[in-house]
Design a protein around this motif. Structure first.
Motif, short mmCIF file in Angstrom:
data_model
loop_
_atom_site.label_atom_id
_atom_site.label_comp_id
_atom_site.label_asym_id
_atom_site.label_seq_id
_atom_site.Cartn_x
_atom_site.Cartn_y
_atom_site.Cartn_z
N ASN A 1 0.80 -1.22 0.00
CA ASN A 1 0.00 0.00 0.00
C ASN A 1 0.84 1.27 0.00
O ASN A 1 0.28 2.37 0.04
N ALA A 2 2.14 1.15 -0.03
CA ALA A 2 3.02 2.31 0.10
C ALA A 2 2.78 3.35 -0.99
O ALA A 2 2.83 4.55 -0.73
N GLN A 3 2.48 2.92 -2.20
CA GLN A 3 2.29 3.88 -3.29
C GLN A 3 1.05 4.75 -3.10
O GLN A 3 0.92 5.80 -3.70
N PHE A 4 0.12 4.32 -2.24
CA PHE A 4 -1.10 5.07 -2.00
C PHE A 4 -1.06 5.88 -0.71
O PHE A 4 -2.04 6.53 -0.37
N SER A 5 0.04 5.85 0.01
CA SER A 5 0.10 6.52 1.30
C SER A 5 1.11 7.65 1.35
O SER A 5 1.60 8.00 2.42
N ARG A 6 1.42 8.24 0.23
CA ARG A 6 2.37 9.35 0.20
C ARG A 6 1.65 10.66 0.50
O ARG A 6 0.58 10.92 -0.05
N GLU A 7 2.25 11.46 1.37
CA GLU A 7 1.66 12.73 1.78
C GLU A 7 2.73 13.82 1.76
O GLU A 7 3.88 13.58 2.10
N PRO A 8 2.34 15.06 1.42
CA PRO A 8 3.31 16.17 1.44
C PRO A 8 3.48 16.72 2.86
O PRO A 8 2.52 16.84 3.61
N TYR A 9 4.71 17.03 3.19
CA TYR A 9 5.06 17.65 4.47
C TYR A 9 5.85 18.93 4.22
O TYR A 9 6.75 18.95 3.37
N ARG A 10 5.55 19.98 4.97
CA ARG A 10 6.31 21.22 4.92
C ARG A 10 7.38 21.11 6.00
O ARG A 10 7.09 20.93 7.18
N VAL A 11 8.65 21.19 5.59
CA VAL A 11 9.78 21.03 6.50
C VAL A 11 10.51 22.36 6.59
O VAL A 11 10.85 22.97 5.58
N THR A 12 10.74 22.82 7.83
CA THR A 12 11.48 24.06 8.04
C THR A 12 12.70 23.77 8.91
O THR A 12 12.64 22.94 9.82
N GLU A 13 13.80 24.45 8.61
CA GLU A 13 15.02 24.32 9.40
C GLU A 13 15.53 25.71 9.73
O GLU A 13 15.80 26.52 8.83
N CYS A 14 15.66 25.99 11.02
CA CYS A 14 16.17 27.28 11.48
C CYS A 14 17.65 27.39 11.10
O CYS A 14 18.45 26.49 11.41
N GLN A 15 18.02 28.48 10.45
CA GLN A 15 19.41 28.67 10.03
C GLN A 15 20.28 29.15 11.18
O GLN A 15 21.50 29.17 11.07
N ARG A 16 19.68 29.50 12.31
CA ARG A 16 20.44 29.95 13.47
C ARG A 16 20.81 28.78 14.38
O ARG A 16 21.96 28.62 14.77
#
Length: 66
Positions: A39-54
């Motif tokens: 079922n892996a091909q049907f369970s992909r979801e977008p995530y917004r990833v943020t990384e602090c540069q400090r």
């Protein structure tokens, strides 16, 4: 609220770890949520990833939370 910063390809956002508005690198990643291979091909979801540069603190948020 995020704002653009012309000095770097990033966004100025509030960092909960630094407790300041700092420059963040922001990206979107597609993650597979299912542990089942068939079922892996049907369970992909977008995530917004943020990384602090400090401080380097990374956070991710699922974008399809309706």
């Amino acid at each position: 609220m995020a704002t653009t910063d012309d000095a770097f390809n990033g966004l100025t956002e509030h960092c909960a770890h630094c407790e300041l508005d700092t420059l963040h690198e922001v990206s979107v990643q597609i993650r597979t949520e299912s542990g089942k291979e068939e079922n892996a091909q049907f369970s992909r979801e977008p995530y917004r990833v943020t990384e602090c540069q400090r401080c380097g603190n990374r956070t991710s948020q699922r974008m399809n939370n309706a």
